[in-house]
Design an enzyme around this catalytic site. Structure first.
Site, short mmCIF file in Angstrom:
data_model
loop_
_atom_site.label_atom_id
_atom_site.label_comp_id
_atom_site.label_asym_id
_atom_site.label_seq_id
_atom_site.Cartn_x
_atom_site.Cartn_y
_atom_site.Cartn_z
N HIS A 7 70.56 70.55 16.99
CA HIS A 7 70.92 70.78 15.42
C HIS A 7 72.09 69.93 15.14
O HIS A 7 73.32 70.28 15.25
CB HIS A 7 71.08 72.34 15.19
CG HIS A 7 69.69 73.09 15.27
ND1 HIS A 7 68.79 73.17 14.19
CD2 HIS A 7 69.08 73.87 16.38
CE1 HIS A 7 67.84 74.08 14.65
NE2 HIS A 7 68.04 74.31 15.90
N CYS A 60 64.65 70.04 16.38
CA CYS A 60 64.47 71.12 17.00
C CYS A 60 62.97 71.40 17.03
O CYS A 60 62.00 70.53 17.61
CB CYS A 60 65.07 72.36 16.70
SG CYS A 60 64.98 73.72 17.99
N GLU A 63 72.99 69.71 11.70
CA GLU A 63 73.37 70.19 10.69
C GLU A 63 74.34 71.18 10.76
O GLU A 63 75.13 71.58 9.80
CB GLU A 63 72.12 70.81 10.03
CG GLU A 63 71.70 72.29 10.63
CD GLU A 63 70.40 71.91 11.47
OE1 GLU A 63 69.49 72.49 11.43
OE2 GLU A 63 70.53 70.67 12.15
#
Length: 519
Positions: free
Chosen positions: A175, A85, A177
């Protein structure tokens, strides 16, 4: 001095709220990782000598004059880099690409189309496929730096994933994660295993061995004292330290009379019996209960319990001849949260989480063997050390204990009533096979009395509230959706078996807007 694993990943934090998740995903891939604010990244880079770098997201914009920047030493290192990002945008901004402030950003679930092959996609994504990811960006990359090529795109991000194979620099606008990117963990695993070439052999067994050597080097022949709270963190820290230095460690368990049913007996039995660790068990329940008489303000309760705990602990330390080191169960999230991403101090989360103030008052140094671990890793280490699973897997329990689950005034009588109700509730949860699916479950004794009918008589007794939530980190939480039959069974048992309760309710409040605990 902390011993660094030879293979590690440095995560540069630009202020994202989910940076901790990057570290967790990397560790789940068997690779050690640490987070450093961008202001401290250069020093962390020199200390760690990492094998790869991951750049986090951020609430900032690279177009801001004072926006966070990647240290030049990292860009010049020749090491593999993954930008996420803001990390992607900062790479392009600093390497010769272009970023534009977006009027039509992407927020939430999105789908990217795979347009080319890439080392991150090996064995995972193929050309022409579409995959769900989680986006959260306003700005976007509009021109690539020299040497980069696009490999995936979304409707709002033409350069959703980019690659520079020669420099081993990869970046994505989404993202990976978060759980809302289903394959995100595998993408990160591909980066640390295949791009960085790491073996993925960081284990709790290796951590245990390294940490024991580190504790011995730090402590030498000195004495260590550890305040046991009855929780998992302090217990695992104590067992690990005892394995390293044996009887140089003394544990002090201050029983404030506000523990769950049978908990004090379990702690004493585990440490004295199973592990043969020197343990001082102080029954200070009378002192705590007397001091809590008439105290109704939640913060006043916490402050009294925290101060009294320190006073009792300090007195016991003097009795055993003092110590040079104080052991604490500080975890990695505590360490991360103690410094903001800009490098300044942040707000203290809990005054009673660790024994605040004692090192300075007693002129001791700290031994914090768990400060590199997340909570789930502490549980894994506990199992590695031989702690029983019923202990290691226990739900979190607050330092002030049942005092903050008794809104209003606390008394021994009310604590006993709550203890019995709580034990029944947890027993039924275990019997239903639900304990491990719940982050935290407990009963609350409300300062409210209601009219009831039991047998042929009228009752006027307390209301008990039941609380159960699911969570990954305690920062947010959803209620656990028990079925009506389960709740009815628990309510019936509590009312029948606990004198002093004639009504049971279930708390349906998520966090936010509520908190997990009632006080």
């Amino acid at each position: 001095m902390t011993v660094q694993p030879s293979d590690s990943i440095l995560i540069v934090d630009f202020g994202s709220q989910v940076t901790q998740l990057i570290a967790r995903r990397v560790r789940e891939a068997g690779v050690y990782s640490e987070i450093a604010p961008f202001t401290m990244a250069e020093a962390a880079f020199a200390r760690m000598q990492p094998k790869g770098i991951i750049l986090s997201g951020s609430p900032a914009s690279v177009l801001d004059a004072n926006g966070p920047r990647i240290p030049q030493v990292i860009l010049d290192s020749g090491l593999p880099i993954l930008g996420i990002c803001y990390g992607q945008q900062s790479l392009m901004h600093q390497l010769g690409g272009a970023v534009t402030g977006g009027d039509a950003g992407e927020f939430g679930r999105a789908f990217i189309e795979i347009n080319d092959t890439c080392a991150l996609f090996n064995g995972l994504w193929n050309i022409g496929e579409k995959h769900q990811v989680w986006m959260s960006h306003g700005d976007k990359v509009t021109s690539l730096a020299p040497g980069f090529r696009p490999v995936a795109a979304s409707p709002g991000a033409p350069y959703a994933v980019i690659a520079n194979d020669e420099r081993r620099i990869y970046a994505m606008q989404f993202h990976p994660e978060v759980v809302h990117t289903p394959d995100g963990g595998k993408l990160l695993k591909n980066f640390v295993r295949h791009v960085c070439g790491l073996a993925g052999d960081w284990t709790m067994a290796e951590f245990r061995k390294t940490k024991i050597e580190e504790i011995r080097a730090q402590v030498g022949s000195a004495r260590v004292i550890c305040g046991l709270s009855g929780g998992v963190d302090s217990a695992v820290a104590a067992v690990l330290i005892h394995e390293a230095i044996g009887d140089q460690l003394t544990c002090v368990y201050v029983d404030h009379g506000l523990m769950r049913m049978g908990e004090s007996e379990q702690v004493v039995s585990l440490f004295r019996g199973h592990f043969n660790i020197p343990l001082v068990h102080v029954d200070a329940s009378t002192l705590f209960m007397k001091g809590l008489e008439g105290v109704t303000d939640p913060e006043a309760k916490r402050k009294f319990i925290g101060k009294t705990f320190i006073d009792v602990f300090e007195a016991e330390a003097r009795k055993i001849g003092g110590a040079d080191f104080l052991a604490q169960g500080t975890l990695y999230p505590d360490v991360i949260e103690s410094v903001s991403f800009t490098g300044g101090p942040s707000v203290t989360i809990k005054s009673h989480h660790n024994v605040g103030g004692l090192p300075e008052r007693m002129n001791m140094q700290l031994v914090e063997p768990l400060r590199e671990l997340f909570k789930d890793e502490v549980r894994d280490l506990g199992r590695e050390l031989g702690l029983p699973d019923v202990f290691v897997g226990r739900h979190p329990f607050p330092g002030p204990g049942l005092a903050i689950r008794i809104p209003g005034a606390v008394s021994r009588e009310r604590a006993d009533v709550l203890r019995k109700a709580d034990a029944i509730y947890l027993e039924e949860i275990r019997n239903a096979g639900l304990y491990d699916a719940i982050w935290q479950a407990f009963a609350v004794l409300l300062p409210v009395k209601t009219v009831g009918v039991m047998g042929d008589g009228r009752t006027y007794d307390h209301v008990c509230a039941l609380r159960a939530v699911t969570s990954t980190d305690g920062m947010t939480a959803d209620i656990y959706p028990f079925d009506a039959a389960f709740l009815s069974r628990v309510a019936t048992r509590i009312i029948n078996e606990v004198k002093g309760i004639n009504r049971v309710v279930y708390d349906y409040t998520s966090k936010p807007p509520g908190t997990i605990e009632w006080e």
